[in-house]
Design an enzyme around this catalytic site. Structure first.
Site, PDB file in Angstrom:
ATOM      1  N   ASP A 112       0.858  -1.189   0.000  1.00 49.82           N
ATOM      2  CA  ASP A 112       0.000   0.000   0.000  1.00 49.82           C
ATOM      3  C   ASP A 112       0.894   1.238   0.000  1.00 49.82           C
ATOM      4  OD1 ASP A 112      -1.748   2.072   0.657  1.00 49.82           O
ATOM      5  OD2 ASP A 112      -2.887   0.855   2.092  1.00 49.82           O
ATOM      6  N   SER A 140      -9.778   5.615  -8.733  1.00 58.00           N
ATOM      7  CA  SER A 140      -9.921   6.350 -10.001  1.00 58.00           C
ATOM      8  C   SER A 140     -11.348   6.529 -10.521  1.00 58.00           C
ATOM      9  CB  SER A 140      -9.081   5.639 -11.074  1.00 58.00           C
ATOM     10  OG  SER A 140      -9.664   4.384 -11.378  1.00 58.00           O
ATOM     11  N   THR A 158      -5.010  13.875 -13.974  1.00 55.79           N
ATOM     12  CA  THR A 158      -6.173  13.913 -14.857  1.00 55.79           C
ATOM     13  C   THR A 158      -6.543  15.338 -15.242  1.00 55.79           C
ATOM     14  OG1 THR A 158      -8.569  13.549 -14.813  1.00 55.79           O
ATOM     15  CG2 THR A 158      -7.521  13.789 -12.693  1.00 55.79           C
ATOM     16  N   ASP A 159      -7.228  15.481 -16.375  1.00 53.96           N
ATOM     17  CA  ASP A 159      -7.743  16.809 -16.768  1.00 53.96           C
ATOM     18  C   ASP A 159      -8.932  17.220 -15.893  1.00 53.96           C
ATOM     19  OD1 ASP A 159      -9.618  15.006 -17.751  1.00 53.96           O
ATOM     20  OD2 ASP A 159      -9.749  15.890 -19.751  1.00 53.96           O
ATOM     21  N   GLU A 160      -9.473  16.278 -15.111  1.00 51.51           N
ATOM     22  CA  GLU A 160     -10.665  16.595 -14.308  1.00 51.51           C
ATOM     23  C   GLU A 160     -10.367  17.614 -13.215  1.00 51.51           C
ATOM     24  OE1 GLU A 160     -13.139  13.217 -13.387  1.00 51.51           O
ATOM     25  OE2 GLU A 160     -12.387  12.116 -15.114  1.00 51.51           O
ATOM     26  N   TYR A 169     -13.215  12.666  -6.365  1.00 51.57           N
ATOM     27  CA  TYR A 169     -12.074  12.102  -7.100  1.00 51.57           C
ATOM     28  C   TYR A 169     -11.167  13.216  -7.615  1.00 51.57           C
ATOM     29  CZ  TYR A 169      -9.470  10.496 -11.213  1.00 51.57           C
ATOM     30  OH  TYR A 169      -8.476  10.272 -12.142  1.00 51.57           O
ATOM     31  N   LYS A 207      -7.262  14.287  -6.613  1.00 53.85           N
ATOM     32  CA  LYS A 207      -6.158  14.340  -7.572  1.00 53.85           C
ATOM     33  C   LYS A 207      -5.544  15.742  -7.598  1.00 53.85           C
ATOM     34  CE  LYS A 207      -4.849  11.564 -10.030  1.00 53.85           C
ATOM     35  NZ  LYS A 207      -3.846  10.455  -9.869  1.00 53.85           N
TER      36      LYS A 207
HETATM   37  P1  NAD Z   1      -7.243   1.874 -12.004  1.00 54.12           P
HETATM   38  O1  NAD Z   1      -8.314   2.113 -11.010  1.00 54.12           O
HETATM   39  O2  NAD Z   1      -7.510   0.961 -13.147  1.00 54.12           O
HETATM   40  O3  NAD Z   1      -5.940   1.309 -11.268  1.00 54.12           O
HETATM   41  C1  NAD Z   1      -5.469   1.824 -10.061  1.00 54.12           C
HETATM   42  C2  NAD Z   1      -4.417   0.870  -9.524  1.00 54.12           C
HETATM   43  O4  NAD Z   1      -3.892   1.431  -8.311  1.00 54.12           O
HETATM   44  C3  NAD Z   1      -4.973  -0.518  -9.171  1.00 54.12           C
HETATM   45  O5  NAD Z   1      -4.101  -1.518  -9.629  1.00 54.12           O
HETATM   46  C4  NAD Z   1      -5.035  -0.495  -7.646  1.00 54.12           C
HETATM   47  O6  NAD Z   1      -4.894  -1.786  -7.068  1.00 54.12           O
HETATM   48  C5  NAD Z   1      -3.864   0.404  -7.316  1.00 54.12           C
HETATM   49  N1  NAD Z   1      -3.999   1.034  -5.986  1.00 54.12           N
HETATM   50  C6  NAD Z   1      -5.101   1.674  -5.500  1.00 54.12           C
HETATM   51  N2  NAD Z   1      -4.862   2.099  -4.232  1.00 54.12           N
HETATM   52  C7  NAD Z   1      -3.571   1.756  -3.950  1.00 54.12           C
HETATM   53  C8  NAD Z   1      -2.745   1.945  -2.808  1.00 54.12           C
HETATM   54  N3  NAD Z   1      -3.193   2.567  -1.715  1.00 54.12           N
HETATM   55  N4  NAD Z   1      -1.485   1.461  -2.856  1.00 54.12           N
HETATM   56  C9  NAD Z   1      -1.010   0.822  -3.959  1.00 54.12           C
HETATM   57  N5  NAD Z   1      -1.766   0.605  -5.058  1.00 54.12           N
HETATM   58  C10 NAD Z   1      -3.026   1.068  -5.051  1.00 54.12           C
HETATM   59  O7  NAD Z   1      -6.803   3.327 -12.510  1.00 54.12           O
HETATM   60  P2  NAD Z   1      -6.338   3.793 -13.951  1.00 54.12           P
HETATM   61  O8  NAD Z   1      -7.525   4.108 -14.767  1.00 54.12           O
HETATM   62  O9  NAD Z   1      -5.314   2.853 -14.468  1.00 54.12           O
HETATM   63  O10 NAD Z   1      -5.648   5.190 -13.572  1.00 54.12           O
HETATM   64  C11 NAD Z   1      -4.279   5.244 -13.205  1.00 54.12           C
HETATM   65  C12 NAD Z   1      -3.890   6.679 -12.910  1.00 54.12           C
HETATM   66  O11 NAD Z   1      -4.143   7.489 -14.040  1.00 54.12           O
HETATM   67  C13 NAD Z   1      -4.686   7.294 -11.754  1.00 54.12           C
HETATM   68  O12 NAD Z   1      -3.802   8.075 -10.992  1.00 54.12           O
HETATM   69  C14 NAD Z   1      -5.719   8.169 -12.442  1.00 54.12           C
HETATM   70  O13 NAD Z   1      -6.073   9.281 -11.649  1.00 54.12           O
HETATM   71  C15 NAD Z   1      -4.950   8.599 -13.691  1.00 54.12           C
HETATM   72  N6  NAD Z   1      -5.780   8.909 -14.867  1.00 54.12           N
HETATM   73  C16 NAD Z   1      -6.699   8.014 -15.309  1.00 54.12           C
HETATM   74  C17 NAD Z   1      -7.457   8.300 -16.441  1.00 54.12           C
HETATM   75  C18 NAD Z   1      -8.459   7.320 -16.986  1.00 54.12           C
HETATM   76  O14 NAD Z   1      -9.205   7.651 -17.924  1.00 54.12           O
HETATM   77  N7  NAD Z   1      -8.530   6.099 -16.486  1.00 54.12           N
HETATM   78  C19 NAD Z   1      -7.265   9.513 -17.109  1.00 54.12           C
HETATM   79  C20 NAD Z   1      -6.301  10.419 -16.612  1.00 54.12           C
HETATM   80  C21 NAD Z   1      -5.561  10.091 -15.501  1.00 54.12           C
HETATM   81  P1  TYD Z   2     -16.361   7.527 -16.702  1.00 51.09           P
HETATM   82  O1  TYD Z   2     -15.897   6.435 -17.603  1.00 51.09           O
HETATM   83  O2  TYD Z   2     -16.856   7.172 -15.344  1.00 51.09           O
HETATM   84  O3  TYD Z   2     -15.174   8.596 -16.636  1.00 51.09           O
HETATM   85  P2  TYD Z   2     -15.144  10.092 -15.988  1.00 51.09           P
HETATM   86  O4  TYD Z   2     -16.304  10.253 -15.113  1.00 51.09           O
HETATM   87  O5  TYD Z   2     -13.862  10.063 -15.240  1.00 51.09           O
HETATM   88  O6  TYD Z   2     -15.141  11.032 -17.158  1.00 51.09           O
HETATM   89  O7  TYD Z   2     -17.523   8.327 -17.424  1.00 51.09           O
HETATM   90  C1  TYD Z   2     -17.345   8.909 -18.712  1.00 51.09           C
HETATM   91  C2  TYD Z   2     -18.617   9.653 -19.041  1.00 51.09           C
HETATM   92  O8  TYD Z   2     -19.674   8.695 -19.218  1.00 51.09           O
HETATM   93  C3  TYD Z   2     -19.096  10.589 -17.953  1.00 51.09           C
HETATM   94  O9  TYD Z   2     -19.669  11.754 -18.550  1.00 51.09           O
HETATM   95  C4  TYD Z   2     -20.162   9.805 -17.220  1.00 51.09           C
HETATM   96  C5  TYD Z   2     -20.755   8.935 -18.309  1.00 51.09           C
HETATM   97  N1  TYD Z   2     -21.259   7.606 -17.885  1.00 51.09           N
HETATM   98  C6  TYD Z   2     -22.559   7.221 -18.234  1.00 51.09           C
HETATM   99  O10 TYD Z   2     -23.304   7.969 -18.895  1.00 51.09           O
HETATM  100  N2  TYD Z   2     -22.982   5.980 -17.833  1.00 51.09           N
HETATM  101  C7  TYD Z   2     -22.209   5.124 -17.108  1.00 51.09           C
HETATM  102  O11 TYD Z   2     -22.658   4.018 -16.745  1.00 51.09           O
HETATM  103  C8  TYD Z   2     -20.881   5.546 -16.765  1.00 51.09           C
HETATM  104  C9  TYD Z   2     -19.980   4.647 -15.959  1.00 51.09           C
HETATM  105  C10 TYD Z   2     -20.447   6.792 -17.188  1.00 51.09           C
END
Ligand code: NAD
Ligand code: TYD
Length: 357
Positions: A65, A91, A133-135, A158, A162
């Protein structure tokens, strides 16, 4: 940058596992990877089982962790870590709305803990790449783009967590000279994405003939980036980016949610037709909107493009097709990821929040 021992946090998740695969299989990375992951519901070591067999000398996994300071110090010293690429996070926005505590813990305290570990063992350390993230920038209207100068205005637990972690990284660079870079990326999609996010959820529900729950009016816009393009951008920034800088990463693929869902239905209907004249679009169900739902995200990544000539390779059309084919070819992975906690989460969502609007 000549990195010898790279710690990747969250390497068993969606983007982290794609990144490790990319580094070992495709990039000009010669060092060793230490994957540190707590294995939450989103972490699946199976994502890398072939990698651990094929690269026994260059890939190790440590279940830990990032909030555990003693373990982080131990791993840091044992492996003489000289760089970290930090993905580990909670995430999923919907989960953060229901249960924010874990987001504060992992995303803020966990990041702080890593920064402190580096500060206490600064010696040979070269680079902390913080994946964000861009969020953090909040929500856009119809016009405009997020640039690196856009003020932070996070709207969900979230994105707020971040944002806090981004600020800590920046502060450690300014205050202690910690060699850090931040990247803020748009929505990713592709292989190994846990089926709670929009694209994989819709693919799997459509295949199962289940409702496709679209929040609100479905007109919210996201900018979509194929995960391998994100991995390439991170590696480019790790090698050539300036310390203390932030780089936006985007996909040039803005799309309304409803259009994405329709595209998924069309591709599936073409690859696996159900019956003549039937379209999976009939499964689309508009449901109650997400609270605080950001209307539009759009990224200006011209800084990255101009500095390093980076640009995404996949369009949404090509990337979406690749992603769908991957899910069709990986039924075992899907079955295993959907067991246990996933089932509990999805059924809770359906019962409480996804009643038709
Ligand atoms: P994910 O949820 O798929 O994976 C997260 C990973 O982190 C998992 O393997 C989980 O086990 C591990 N984890 C969680 N808590 C932990 C802890 N306390 N210690 C060690 N490991 C831990 O997430 P993702 O979609 O692969 O995103 C990865 C990163 O990219 C995140 O920081 C997220 O904010 C960022 N990000 C994601 C997106 C997207 O669209 N998915 C876009 C921009 C940025
Ligand atoms: P998501 O994949 O959860 O990413 P983020 O919220 O980080 O952008 O959602 C992408 C977009 O899709 C967001 O506008 C929320 C919408 N969404 C739905 O309409 N239905 C769903 O079941 C989910 C999971 C997301």
């Amino acid at each position: 940058m000549d990195i010898k021992n790279l710690m990747v946090t969250g390497g068993c998740g969606f983007i982290g596992s794609n990144f490790i695969r990319y580094l070992l299989e495709e990039a000009d990375f010669m060092g060793k990877i230490i994957n540190v992951d707590k294995l939450t519901y989103a972490g699946n070591p199976e994502n890398l089982s072939d990698i651990s067999e094929r690269y026994p000398g260059r890939y190790v996994f440590q279940k830990a962790d990032i909030c555990d300071a003693v373990r982080m110090n131990q791993i840091f010293r044992d492996y003489q870590v000289d760089a970290i690429c930090h993905f580990a996070a909670e995430s999923h926005v919907d989960r953060s709305i229901k249960r924010p505590e874990e987001f504060i813990q992992t995303n803020i305290t966990g990041t702080f803990n890593l920064l402190e570990t580096i500060r206490q063992n600064a010696g040979q350390f070269r680079l902390f790449h913080h994946v964000s993230t861009d969020e953090v920038y909040g929500s856009l209207g119809r016009e405009g783009y997020f640039t690196e100068e856009t003020p932070y205005r996070p709207n969900s637990p979230y994105s707020a967590s971040k944002a806090a972690s981004d600020h800590l990284v920046r502060a450690y660079h300014e205050t202690y000279g910690l060699p850090a870079v931040i990247s803020n990326c748009s929505n990713n999609y592709g292989p190994y994405q846990f089926p709670e996010k929009l694209i994989p959820l819709m693919i799997l529900n459509a295949l199962d003939g289940k409702p496709l729950p679209v929040y609100g009016d479905g007109r919210n816009v996201r900018d979509w980036l194929y995960v391998k393009d994100h991995c390439g951008a991170i590696w480019t920034i790790m090698r050539f980016g300036d310390k203390g800088e932030t780089y936006n990463i985007g996909g040039n693929s803005e799309m309304e949610n409803i259009v994405i869902v329709e595209m998924i239905c069309d591709i599936l209907d073409e690859i696996i037709p159900v019956s003549a004249g039937y379209s999976r679009k009939k499964l689309i169900t508009f449901v109650k909107d997400r609270p605080g739902h950001d209307r539009r995200y759009a990224i200006d990544f011209s800084k990255l493009q101009k500095a390093f000539n980076w640009t995404p390779r996949e369009s949404l059309a090509t990337g979406l097709r690749k992603t769908i084919v991957w899910y069709l070819e990986n039924a075992n992975w899907i079955e295993r990821s959907r067991s246990g906690e996933y089932r509990a989460w999805i059924s809770e969502q359906y019962e409480q929040e996804r009643s038709p609007s």
